[in-house]
Design a protein around this motif. Structure first.
Motif, PDB file in Angstrom:
ATOM      1  N   THR A 191       0.850  -1.184   0.000  1.00 36.86           N
ATOM      2  CA  THR A 191       0.000   0.000   0.000  1.00 36.86           C
ATOM      3  C   THR A 191       0.885   1.232   0.000  1.00 36.86           C
ATOM      4  OG1 THR A 191      -1.841   1.115   1.158  1.00 36.86           O
ATOM      5  CG2 THR A 191      -0.121   0.151   2.518  1.00 36.86           C
ATOM      6  N   THR A 192       0.318   2.376  -0.339  1.00 39.43           N
ATOM      7  CA  THR A 192       1.052   3.640  -0.319  1.00 39.43           C
ATOM      8  C   THR A 192       0.703   4.404   0.959  1.00 39.43           C
ATOM      9  OG1 THR A 192      -0.700   4.906  -1.406  1.00 39.43           O
ATOM     10  CG2 THR A 192       0.891   3.752  -2.831  1.00 39.43           C
ATOM     11  N   PRO A 193       1.537   5.374   1.362  1.00 39.35           N
ATOM     12  CA  PRO A 193       1.188   6.171   2.543  1.00 39.35           C
ATOM     13  C   PRO A 193      -0.179   6.827   2.428  1.00 39.35           C
ATOM     14  CG  PRO A 193       3.470   6.544   1.940  1.00 39.35           C
ATOM     15  CD  PRO A 193       2.875   5.726   0.840  1.00 39.35           C
ATOM     16  N   GLU A 194      -0.528   7.318   1.231  1.00 39.74           N
ATOM     17  CA  GLU A 194      -1.820   7.993   1.057  1.00 39.74           C
ATOM     18  C   GLU A 194      -2.987   7.021   1.219  1.00 39.74           C
ATOM     19  OE1 GLU A 194       1.383  10.318  -0.579  1.00 39.74           O
ATOM     20  OE2 GLU A 194       0.741   8.264  -1.015  1.00 39.74           O
ATOM     21  N   GLU A 195      -2.844   5.821   0.665  1.00 40.80           N
ATOM     22  CA  GLU A 195      -3.902   4.815   0.804  1.00 40.80           C
ATOM     23  C   GLU A 195      -4.044   4.374   2.255  1.00 40.80           C
ATOM     24  OE1 GLU A 195      -3.398   2.767  -3.641  1.00 40.80           O
ATOM     25  OE2 GLU A 195      -2.414   1.898  -1.882  1.00 40.80           O
ATOM     26  N   LEU A 196      -2.908   4.198   2.927  1.00 41.06           N
ATOM     27  CA  LEU A 196      -2.955   3.787   4.322  1.00 41.06           C
ATOM     28  C   LEU A 196      -3.567   4.879   5.183  1.00 41.06           C
ATOM     29  CD1 LEU A 196      -2.278   1.771   6.524  1.00 41.06           C
ATOM     30  CD2 LEU A 196       0.024   2.752   6.635  1.00 41.06           C
ATOM     31  N   LEU A 197      -3.247   6.125   4.885  1.00 42.23           N
ATOM     32  CA  LEU A 197      -3.819   7.251   5.623  1.00 42.23           C
ATOM     33  C   LEU A 197      -5.345   7.215   5.564  1.00 42.23           C
ATOM     34  CD1 LEU A 197      -3.574  10.009   7.071  1.00 42.23           C
ATOM     35  CD2 LEU A 197      -3.464  11.061   4.822  1.00 42.23           C
ATOM     36  N   ALA A 198      -5.898   7.009   4.366  1.00 43.15           N
ATOM     37  CA  ALA A 198      -7.351   6.967   4.205  1.00 43.15           C
ATOM     38  C   ALA A 198      -7.955   5.817   5.010  1.00 43.15           C
ATOM     39  CB  ALA A 198      -7.704   6.832   2.724  1.00 43.15           C
ATOM     40  N   GLN A 199      -7.306   4.662   5.002  1.00 42.67           N
ATOM     41  CA  GLN A 199      -7.808   3.514   5.747  1.00 42.67           C
ATOM     42  C   GLN A 199      -7.781   3.765   7.250  1.00 42.67           C
ATOM     43  OE1 GLN A 199      -5.045   0.627   3.819  1.00 42.67           O
ATOM     44  NE2 GLN A 199      -6.889  -0.585   3.445  1.00 42.67           N
ATOM     45  N   LEU A 200      -6.691   4.365   7.739  1.00 40.26           N
ATOM     46  CA  LEU A 200      -6.576   4.628   9.167  1.00 40.26           C
ATOM     47  C   LEU A 200      -7.628   5.615   9.641  1.00 40.26           C
ATOM     48  CD1 LEU A 200      -2.690   4.805   9.539  1.00 40.26           C
ATOM     49  CD2 LEU A 200      -4.211   3.046  10.480  1.00 40.26           C
ATOM     50  N   VAL A 201      -7.886   6.624   8.827  1.00 35.86           N
ATOM     51  CA  VAL A 201      -8.867   7.624   9.231  1.00 35.86           C
ATOM     52  C   VAL A 201     -10.267   7.031   9.281  1.00 35.86           C
ATOM     53  CG1 VAL A 201      -9.985   9.774   8.528  1.00 35.86           C
ATOM     54  CG2 VAL A 201      -7.507   9.583   8.520  1.00 35.86           C
ATOM     55  N   ARG A 202     -10.596   6.167   8.334  1.00 39.90           N
ATOM     56  CA  ARG A 202     -11.902   5.514   8.380  1.00 39.90           C
ATOM     57  C   ARG A 202     -12.028   4.663   9.646  1.00 39.90           C
ATOM     58  NH1 ARG A 202     -11.121   5.097   2.724  1.00 39.90           N
ATOM     59  NH2 ARG A 202     -10.269   2.979   2.896  1.00 39.90           N
ATOM     60  N   GLN A 203     -10.952   3.974  10.009  1.00 34.53           N
ATOM     61  CA  GLN A 203     -10.970   3.177  11.232  1.00 34.53           C
ATOM     62  C   GLN A 203     -11.135   4.075  12.462  1.00 34.53           C
ATOM     63  OE1 GLN A 203     -10.610  -0.255  11.825  1.00 34.53           O
ATOM     64  NE2 GLN A 203     -10.778  -0.681   9.630  1.00 34.53           N
ATOM     65  N   HIS A 204     -10.410   5.188  12.473  1.00 34.68           N
ATOM     66  CA  HIS A 204     -10.477   6.125  13.593  1.00 34.68           C
ATOM     67  C   HIS A 204     -11.882   6.690  13.743  1.00 34.68           C
ATOM     68  CE1 HIS A 204     -10.059   9.964  15.724  1.00 34.68           C
ATOM     69  NE2 HIS A 204      -8.942   9.488  16.251  1.00 34.68           N
ATOM     70  N   SER A 205     -12.483   7.104  12.646  1.00 31.38           N
ATOM     71  CA  SER A 205     -13.806   7.701  12.688  1.00 31.38           C
ATOM     72  C   SER A 205     -14.864   6.692  13.132  1.00 31.38           C
ATOM     73  CB  SER A 205     -14.174   8.258  11.310  1.00 31.38           C
ATOM     74  OG  SER A 205     -13.287   9.285  10.934  1.00 31.38           O
ATOM     75  N   ALA A 206     -14.686   5.429  12.759  1.00 28.48           N
ATOM     76  CA  ALA A 206     -15.663   4.404  13.117  1.00 28.48           C
ATOM     77  C   ALA A 206     -15.535   3.961  14.572  1.00 28.48           C
ATOM     78  CB  ALA A 206     -15.504   3.192  12.202  1.00 28.48           C
ATOM     79  N   ARG A 207     -14.326   4.055  15.125  1.00 31.01           N
ATOM     80  CA  ARG A 207     -14.088   3.500  16.454  1.00 31.01           C
ATOM     81  C   ARG A 207     -13.989   4.547  17.553  1.00 31.01           C
ATOM     82  NH1 ARG A 207     -12.822  -1.797  15.559  1.00 31.01           N
ATOM     83  NH2 ARG A 207     -12.149  -2.315  13.440  1.00 31.01           N
ATOM     84  N   ARG A 208     -13.903   5.830  17.170  1.00 37.29           N
ATOM     85  CA  ARG A 208     -13.801   6.896  18.159  1.00 37.29           C
ATOM     86  C   ARG A 208     -14.935   7.881  17.962  1.00 37.29           C
ATOM     87  NH1 ARG A 208     -11.484   7.308  22.579  1.00 37.29           N
ATOM     88  NH2 ARG A 208     -10.569   9.331  22.278  1.00 37.29           N
ATOM     89  N   ALA A 209     -15.652   8.184  19.035  1.00 41.73           N
ATOM     90  CA  ALA A 209     -16.751   9.147  18.948  1.00 41.73           C
ATOM     91  C   ALA A 209     -16.186  10.547  18.749  1.00 41.73           C
ATOM     92  CB  ALA A 209     -17.584   9.103  20.228  1.00 41.73           C
ATOM     93  N   GLY A 210     -16.764  11.278  17.798  1.00 42.12           N
ATOM     94  CA  GLY A 210     -16.357  12.656  17.574  1.00 42.12           C
ATOM     95  C   GLY A 210     -15.022  12.774  16.899  1.00 42.12           C
ATOM     96  N   PRO A 211     -14.949  12.686  15.560  1.00 46.19           N
ATOM     97  CA  PRO A 211     -13.672  12.830  14.861  1.00 46.19           C
ATOM     98  C   PRO A 211     -13.062  14.196  15.109  1.00 46.19           C
ATOM     99  CG  PRO A 211     -15.500  12.996  13.324  1.00 46.19           C
ATOM    100  CD  PRO A 211     -16.083  12.569  14.635  1.00 46.19           C
ATOM    101  N   TRP A 212     -11.740  14.253  15.011  1.00 46.80           N
ATOM    102  CA  TRP A 212     -11.035  15.506  15.288  1.00 46.80           C
ATOM    103  C   TRP A 212     -11.369  16.559  14.244  1.00 46.80           C
ATOM    104  CZ3 TRP A 212      -8.645  11.098  13.457  1.00 46.80           C
ATOM    105  CH2 TRP A 212      -8.113  11.199  12.171  1.00 46.80           C
ATOM    106  N   SER A 213     -11.146  17.790  14.609  1.00 44.77           N
ATOM    107  CA  SER A 213     -11.388  18.892  13.682  1.00 44.77           C
ATOM    108  C   SER A 213     -10.168  19.110  12.822  1.00 44.77           C
ATOM    109  CB  SER A 213     -11.692  20.181  14.460  1.00 44.77           C
ATOM    110  OG  SER A 213     -11.653  21.292  13.608  1.00 44.77           O
ATOM    111  N   PRO A 214     -10.346  19.282  11.477  1.00 45.35           N
ATOM    112  CA  PRO A 214      -9.177  19.446  10.616  1.00 45.35           C
ATOM    113  C   PRO A 214      -8.368  20.693  10.924  1.00 45.35           C
ATOM    114  CG  PRO A 214     -11.222  19.562   9.352  1.00 45.35           C
ATOM    115  CD  PRO A 214     -11.593  19.186  10.754  1.00 45.35           C
ATOM    116  N   GLY A 215      -8.979  21.672  11.556  1.00 39.38           N
ATOM    117  CA  GLY A 215      -8.250  22.901  11.825  1.00 39.38           C
ATOM    118  C   GLY A 215      -7.701  22.982  13.227  1.00 39.38           C
ATOM    119  N   ALA A 216      -7.974  21.962  14.052  1.00 38.51           N
ATOM    120  CA  ALA A 216      -7.547  22.020  15.434  1.00 38.51           C
ATOM    121  C   ALA A 216      -6.055  21.827  15.557  1.00 38.51           C
ATOM    122  CB  ALA A 216      -8.272  20.947  16.251  1.00 38.51           C
ATOM    123  N   PRO A 217      -5.369  22.672  16.336  1.00 34.39           N
ATOM    124  CA  PRO A 217      -3.927  22.485  16.504  1.00 34.39           C
ATOM    125  C   PRO A 217      -3.642  21.218  17.307  1.00 34.39           C
ATOM    126  CG  PRO A 217      -4.724  24.156  18.015  1.00 34.39           C
ATOM    127  CD  PRO A 217      -5.876  23.807  17.101  1.00 34.39           C
TER     128      PRO A 217
END
Length: 220
Positions: A191-217
């Motif tokens: 896999t590529t870093p970009e493909e893995l990034l997308a997979q990890l974020v989907r996992q994070h969003s599904a398993r953690r309530a309230g995804p992080w804000s893209p603008g949050a430091p």
């Protein structure tokens, strides 16, 4: 949601093992060649012995480490968190409570601005189609053997508290080159870093309530 399980590419692992074995053989040859001269007080022989021993320790240990990593999945993401077996000098298991986001670049300032989150959230919202932020805001991509996705920690001190001794020293040396203790390497993955990034974020969003804000430091 089903766990994400990714294995090492067998041929990639085999190639690294062969390379490590070649350096081990070279180390043995150097020691056997230099030892008679060193016993007679020859400086050249002593140099050969020292270099040979260093090669045996470094590449022998590295080869054993590669074989150990290849004994299980390279990456497993489930309800407990992220189990990372792509490197010997990373945190092997990261619970979701310590995951603030992900990024694929090496620029610390860009990570602190939340660039990693912007990429990931867009990837999730667009059903896996990765949308990048403007070029002026992107972190420069990693390259070579350090290609991968970096886990951004809620507490930047937490991963260092999980590593000791030589492993911690090597990890800190790697951090100075842009590869932190949360780096998931993709050099041996299919896999590529970009493909893995997308997979990890989907996992994070599904398993953690309230995804992080893209603008949050993100604290570094």
């Amino acid at each position: 949601m089903a766990p994400l399980v990714i294995w090492h590419r067998p041929w990639s692992v085999l190639g690294r093992l062969v390379g490590a074995a070649a350096f081990v053989v070279a180390g043995i040859v150097m020691v056997s060649t230099g030892l008679p001269q060193a016993q007679e007080g020859g400086l050249e022989g002593m140099f050969y012995v020292l270099v040979g021993l260093a090669s045996l320790v470094f590449f022998g240990g590295g080869g054993l480490g590669i074989a150990w990593l290849a004994c299980g999945p390279a990456l497993r993401v489930d309800d407990s968190g992220i189990t990372n077996r792509t490197s010997l000098v990373c945190v092997q298991h990261v619970p979701w409570e310590q995951v603030a986001g992900f990024w694929t670049g090496q620029d610390e300032a860009a990570a602190a601005r939340g660039v990693q989150s912007a990429e990931g959230v867009q990837a999730c919202e667009e059903e896996g189609r990765l949308e990048r932020p403007p070029a002026s805001a992107q972190a420069p991509a990693a390259s070579g053997l350090l290609d991968g996705v970096e886990i951004v920690f809620v507490d930047p001190r937490w991963p260092w508290s999980r590593m000791r001794g030589l492993r911690a020293l090597v990890a800190r040396a790697n951090a100075s080159t842009g590869s932190g203790p949360g780096r998931i390497l993709t050099a041996t993955l299919d896999t590529t870093p970009e493909e893995l990034l997308a997979q990890l974020v989907r996992q994070h969003s599904a398993r953690r309530a309230g995804p992080w804000s893209p603008g949050a430091p993100v604290s570094r």
